[in-house]
Design a protein around this motif. Sequence first.
Motif, PDB file in Angstrom:
ATOM      1  N   VAL A 444       0.824  -1.215   0.000  1.00  0.00           N
ATOM      2  CA  VAL A 444       0.000   0.000   0.000  1.00  0.00           C
ATOM      3  C   VAL A 444       0.862   1.269   0.000  1.00  0.00           C
ATOM      4  O   VAL A 444       0.477   2.297  -0.555  1.00  0.00           O
ATOM      5  CB  VAL A 444      -1.015  -0.038   1.176  1.00  0.00           C
ATOM      6  CG1 VAL A 444      -0.411   0.424   2.479  1.00  0.00           C
ATOM      7  CG2 VAL A 444      -2.253   0.762   0.847  1.00  0.00           C
ATOM      8  N   LYS A 445       2.055   1.181   0.582  1.00  0.00           N
ATOM      9  CA  LYS A 445       2.887   2.386   0.658  1.00  0.00           C
ATOM     10  C   LYS A 445       3.715   2.599  -0.607  1.00  0.00           C
ATOM     11  O   LYS A 445       3.861   3.719  -1.068  1.00  0.00           O
ATOM     12  CB  LYS A 445       3.853   2.279   1.849  1.00  0.00           C
ATOM     13  CG  LYS A 445       3.222   2.647   3.162  1.00  0.00           C
ATOM     14  CD  LYS A 445       4.250   2.617   4.259  1.00  0.00           C
ATOM     15  CE  LYS A 445       4.814   3.976   4.494  1.00  0.00           C
ATOM     16  NZ  LYS A 445       4.820   4.378   5.884  1.00  0.00           N
ATOM     17  N   TYR A 446       4.285   1.506  -1.116  1.00  0.00           N
ATOM     18  CA  TYR A 446       5.266   1.685  -2.201  1.00  0.00           C
ATOM     19  C   TYR A 446       4.818   1.105  -3.541  1.00  0.00           C
ATOM     20  O   TYR A 446       4.741   1.812  -4.539  1.00  0.00           O
ATOM     21  CB  TYR A 446       6.611   1.046  -1.803  1.00  0.00           C
ATOM     22  CG  TYR A 446       7.111   1.533  -0.464  1.00  0.00           C
ATOM     23  CD1 TYR A 446       7.651   2.812  -0.337  1.00  0.00           C
ATOM     24  CD2 TYR A 446       7.024   0.731   0.673  1.00  0.00           C
ATOM     25  CE1 TYR A 446       8.092   3.272   0.895  1.00  0.00           C
ATOM     26  CE2 TYR A 446       7.462   1.182   1.907  1.00  0.00           C
ATOM     27  CZ  TYR A 446       8.002   2.460   2.014  1.00  0.00           C
ATOM     28  OH  TYR A 446       8.416   2.922   3.226  1.00  0.00           O
ATOM     29  N   ILE A 447       4.561  -0.221  -3.540  1.00  0.00           N
ATOM     30  CA  ILE A 447       4.387  -0.880  -4.849  1.00  0.00           C
ATOM     31  C   ILE A 447       3.102  -0.445  -5.550  1.00  0.00           C
ATOM     32  O   ILE A 447       3.123  -0.054  -6.719  1.00  0.00           O
ATOM     33  CB  ILE A 447       4.450  -2.414  -4.684  1.00  0.00           C
ATOM     34  CG1 ILE A 447       5.790  -2.774  -4.020  1.00  0.00           C
ATOM     35  CG2 ILE A 447       4.307  -3.110  -6.031  1.00  0.00           C
ATOM     36  CD1 ILE A 447       6.021  -4.230  -3.804  1.00  0.00           C
ATOM     37  N   ALA A 448       1.989  -0.491  -4.827  1.00  0.00           N
ATOM     38  CA  ALA A 448       0.714  -0.159  -5.476  1.00  0.00           C
ATOM     39  C   ALA A 448       0.705   1.266  -6.044  1.00  0.00           C
ATOM     40  O   ALA A 448       0.315   1.450  -7.205  1.00  0.00           O
ATOM     41  CB  ALA A 448      -0.447  -0.393  -4.517  1.00  0.00           C
ATOM     42  N   PRO A 449       1.144   2.284  -5.304  1.00  0.00           N
ATOM     43  CA  PRO A 449       1.100   3.636  -5.882  1.00  0.00           C
ATOM     44  C   PRO A 449       1.909   3.758  -7.181  1.00  0.00           C
ATOM     45  O   PRO A 449       1.465   4.399  -8.133  1.00  0.00           O
ATOM     46  CB  PRO A 449       1.705   4.531  -4.798  1.00  0.00           C
ATOM     47  CG  PRO A 449       1.524   3.774  -3.538  1.00  0.00           C
ATOM     48  CD  PRO A 449       1.583   2.320  -3.899  1.00  0.00           C
ATOM     49  N   VAL A 450       3.074   3.081  -7.221  1.00  0.00           N
ATOM     50  CA  VAL A 450       3.899   3.181  -8.437  1.00  0.00           C
ATOM     51  C   VAL A 450       3.176   2.535  -9.616  1.00  0.00           C
ATOM     52  O   VAL A 450       3.033   3.122 -10.694  1.00  0.00           O
ATOM     53  CB  VAL A 450       5.281   2.489  -8.216  1.00  0.00           C
ATOM     54  CG1 VAL A 450       6.069   2.431  -9.520  1.00  0.00           C
ATOM     55  CG2 VAL A 450       6.066   3.229  -7.143  1.00  0.00           C
ATOM     56  N   ILE A 451       2.677   1.313  -9.400  1.00  0.00           N
ATOM     57  CA  ILE A 451       2.020   0.596 -10.511  1.00  0.00           C
ATOM     58  C   ILE A 451       0.728   1.310 -10.937  1.00  0.00           C
ATOM     59  O   ILE A 451       0.413   1.398 -12.121  1.00  0.00           O
ATOM     60  CB  ILE A 451       1.728  -0.868 -10.113  1.00  0.00           C
ATOM     61  CG1 ILE A 451       3.032  -1.581  -9.739  1.00  0.00           C
ATOM     62  CG2 ILE A 451       1.003  -1.617 -11.213  1.00  0.00           C
ATOM     63  CD1 ILE A 451       3.957  -1.885 -10.897  1.00  0.00           C
ATOM     64  N   MET A 452      -0.013   1.834  -9.952  1.00  0.00           N
ATOM     65  CA  MET A 452      -1.252   2.558 -10.298  1.00  0.00           C
ATOM     66  C   MET A 452      -0.930   3.790 -11.145  1.00  0.00           C
ATOM     67  O   MET A 452      -1.667   4.126 -12.057  1.00  0.00           O
ATOM     68  CB  MET A 452      -1.981   3.061  -9.045  1.00  0.00           C
ATOM     69  CG  MET A 452      -2.465   1.997  -8.141  1.00  0.00           C
ATOM     70  SD  MET A 452      -3.443   0.840  -9.023  1.00  0.00           S
ATOM     71  CE  MET A 452      -3.245  -0.541  -7.971  1.00  0.00           C
ATOM     72  N   SER A 453       0.171   4.452 -10.822  1.00  0.00           N
ATOM     73  CA  SER A 453       0.533   5.637 -11.613  1.00  0.00           C
ATOM     74  C   SER A 453       0.831   5.220 -13.049  1.00  0.00           C
ATOM     75  O   SER A 453       0.384   5.863 -13.999  1.00  0.00           O
ATOM     76  CB  SER A 453       1.776   6.338 -11.046  1.00  0.00           C
ATOM     77  OG  SER A 453       1.590   6.590  -9.691  1.00  0.00           O
ATOM     78  N   ILE A 454       1.576   4.101 -13.199  1.00  0.00           N
ATOM     79  CA  ILE A 454       1.896   3.632 -14.557  1.00  0.00           C
ATOM     80  C   ILE A 454       0.613   3.288 -15.312  1.00  0.00           C
ATOM     81  O   ILE A 454       0.421   3.639 -16.476  1.00  0.00           O
ATOM     82  CB  ILE A 454       2.829   2.399 -14.513  1.00  0.00           C
ATOM     83  CG1 ILE A 454       4.148   2.771 -13.822  1.00  0.00           C
ATOM     84  CG2 ILE A 454       3.094   1.851 -15.908  1.00  0.00           C
ATOM     85  CD1 ILE A 454       5.122   1.622 -13.685  1.00  0.00           C
ATOM     86  N   LEU A 455      -0.283   2.615 -14.600  1.00  0.00           N
ATOM     87  CA  LEU A 455      -1.549   2.207 -15.222  1.00  0.00           C
ATOM     88  C   LEU A 455      -2.342   3.426 -15.690  1.00  0.00           C
ATOM     89  O   LEU A 455      -2.917   3.446 -16.772  1.00  0.00           O
ATOM     90  CB  LEU A 455      -2.362   1.415 -14.193  1.00  0.00           C
ATOM     91  CG  LEU A 455      -3.503   0.584 -14.712  1.00  0.00           C
ATOM     92  CD1 LEU A 455      -2.984  -0.464 -15.662  1.00  0.00           C
ATOM     93  CD2 LEU A 455      -4.230  -0.095 -13.554  1.00  0.00           C
ATOM     94  N   PHE A 456      -2.346   4.442 -14.847  1.00  0.00           N
ATOM     95  CA  PHE A 456      -3.083   5.661 -15.176  1.00  0.00           C
ATOM     96  C   PHE A 456      -2.467   6.332 -16.409  1.00  0.00           C
ATOM     97  O   PHE A 456      -3.177   6.732 -17.338  1.00  0.00           O
ATOM     98  CB  PHE A 456      -3.059   6.606 -13.968  1.00  0.00           C
ATOM     99  CG  PHE A 456      -3.842   7.861 -14.190  1.00  0.00           C
ATOM    100  CD1 PHE A 456      -5.221   7.819 -14.317  1.00  0.00           C
ATOM    101  CD2 PHE A 456      -3.201   9.084 -14.288  1.00  0.00           C
ATOM    102  CE1 PHE A 456      -5.955   8.967 -14.539  1.00  0.00           C
ATOM    103  CE2 PHE A 456      -3.924  10.245 -14.510  1.00  0.00           C
ATOM    104  CZ  PHE A 456      -5.300  10.182 -14.637  1.00  0.00           C
ATOM    105  N   ILE A 457      -1.136   6.394 -16.429  1.00  0.00           N
ATOM    106  CA  ILE A 457      -0.468   7.028 -17.579  1.00  0.00           C
ATOM    107  C   ILE A 457      -0.732   6.209 -18.849  1.00  0.00           C
ATOM    108  O   ILE A 457      -0.946   6.746 -19.926  1.00  0.00           O
ATOM    109  CB  ILE A 457       1.061   7.154 -17.328  1.00  0.00           C
ATOM    110  CG1 ILE A 457       1.300   8.023 -16.094  1.00  0.00           C
ATOM    111  CG2 ILE A 457       1.768   7.759 -18.531  1.00  0.00           C
ATOM    112  CD1 ILE A 457       2.743   8.062 -15.647  1.00  0.00           C
ATOM    113  N   GLN A 458      -0.770   4.876 -18.672  1.00  0.00           N
ATOM    114  CA  GLN A 458      -1.022   4.023 -19.838  1.00  0.00           C
ATOM    115  C   GLN A 458      -2.424   4.293 -20.405  1.00  0.00           C
ATOM    116  O   GLN A 458      -2.630   4.347 -21.605  1.00  0.00           O
ATOM    117  CB  GLN A 458      -0.891   2.555 -19.453  1.00  0.00           C
ATOM    118  CG  GLN A 458      -0.960   1.641 -20.664  1.00  0.00           C
ATOM    119  CD  GLN A 458      -1.755   0.382 -20.398  1.00  0.00           C
ATOM    120  OE1 GLN A 458      -2.571   0.335 -19.469  1.00  0.00           O
ATOM    121  NE2 GLN A 458      -1.526  -0.631 -21.194  1.00  0.00           N
ATOM    122  N   SER A 459      -3.386   4.466 -19.505  1.00  0.00           N
ATOM    123  CA  SER A 459      -4.761   4.670 -19.957  1.00  0.00           C
ATOM    124  C   SER A 459      -4.928   5.945 -20.750  1.00  0.00           C
ATOM    125  O   SER A 459      -5.815   6.058 -21.594  1.00  0.00           O
ATOM    126  CB  SER A 459      -5.708   4.729 -18.759  1.00  0.00           C
ATOM    127  OG  SER A 459      -5.586   3.565 -18.033  1.00  0.00           O
TER     128      SER A 459
END
Length: 471
Positions: A444-459
């Motif tokens: 919740v602190k590190y991995i998810a925020p990074v991957i969610m940001s990538i996912l958002f940029i991909q979208s």
Amino acid sequence: MEKKKKSGFSGSLGFVLAAAGSAVGVGNIWRFPYLAARDGGGLFLLVYFALVLTFGFTLLTTDIAIGRKTGKNAWHSFSSINSKWSLLGKLTFLVTVIIMTYYLVIGGWILKYTVVYLIGNGNSAAEDGFFTNFITSEYSPIVLMLIFLSITAFVVFAGVEKGIEKFSKIVMPGLLIMVIGIAIYSLTLKYTDSNGVTRTGMQGLAIYLIPNFEGITFSKFLGILLDAMSQLFFSLSVSMGIMITYGSYVKKDIDLNKSIKQIEIFDTGVAFLSGVMIIPAIYVFSGIDGMSSGPSLMFVSMPKVFSSMGFVGNIMGVAFFVMVLFAALTSCVSIMETLVANIMNICHTSRKKATLGIGVISALSAIIICLGYNVFYFEYKLPNGIVGQLLDIMDYISNSLLMPLISLLTCIFVGWVIKPKWIAEEMNIGADKFHKEKLYIVMVKYIAPVIMSILFIQSTGLLNKLLDMIE
Ligand code: PFF
């Protein structure tokens, strides 16, 4: 003053089946098998299972624990923890409003096919142009959508325990039996085409299960990862306030750790079995290349498969569409319940009035989406490359943009503002121990925020442009 008893689930089973009812929907049946077939079979499965155990667990835990701890639905839960973050609750409300508009329309389509197969008319559904003729017709999609909405509203109107829980307890076991039955039948299929080539269900199963690493590059693997990630959100119904609302109905003596595990197993199990049901069937009758995603898989490819089966095809068609109808109904119930629960709180009104109000507004907006295929028809190229109509635009805004954004903000909120301990405290209530606390904190602190940001940029389409520039 007389205190009104808060409605809720009677026990763990009712909660798990209702939450699984929300999670298991058309996403499991029309998106998961297609992604698996396209993204390297077993390779996609491995990636997806790993994500369920890490991201899925993190997001589901966050939503359900916030719901139970605050006892409030999405709109109010975030603001009750920290008034500066009230926008997050409102965003989740917006997602459900958007999803409701088009989920109802798809529900109407499913109902149409269920009726067509029930009256023994399955062969006509397999004819070219049947689906397009139907969705572009003026009245029929609207009428069926309204019937689907009425069933949904009826269940929501009956309340959490007497409506949603009871309905899920009947429908979910039925759904499971049908998926298992059709999957077994699919494996027994065999067909020789006009070129004399014989294909079997077991060969189709091998395509589904065996990892295919052919032509895998870094950017392809990233693509598979992101496909699996966005599928996971939608499939688990997380980051849209639904699991917060359902979490608020759970009693304190229930072990959330166990329930979350069961919801994950149910949802992933049905997605996996949908692949066993669909991939071999399509492979046997049309070869895997003809497999498409979304509506055309369910409303075009599957009817053709049923029609190739001869007499049994109509019976399988009935079983298949009744099962999809069950899955869609329980998901739509969870969306409507979330909207109704929010409106009951915001407007201090009764369940009856809130259901009626939401029902009327949803009906009107869903009619506009239906008309997107005739009166309001246009073609629009979305940032992710898909050319779509109103329904696809709504789907893109809710699933591709808002869901990753809400997940990202929720993880930042939990990881850095209120801190993971806040969630861990709730997970320890009614349980021996929150065993996966360390994993949760790192995720919740590190991995998810990074991957969610990538996912958002991909979208937004930016990531692909970047990768194209690198390669
Ligand atoms: N989780 C459901 C599925 O996989 O089809 C879909 C869904 C249900 C999406 C509820 C959104 C929602 F609010």
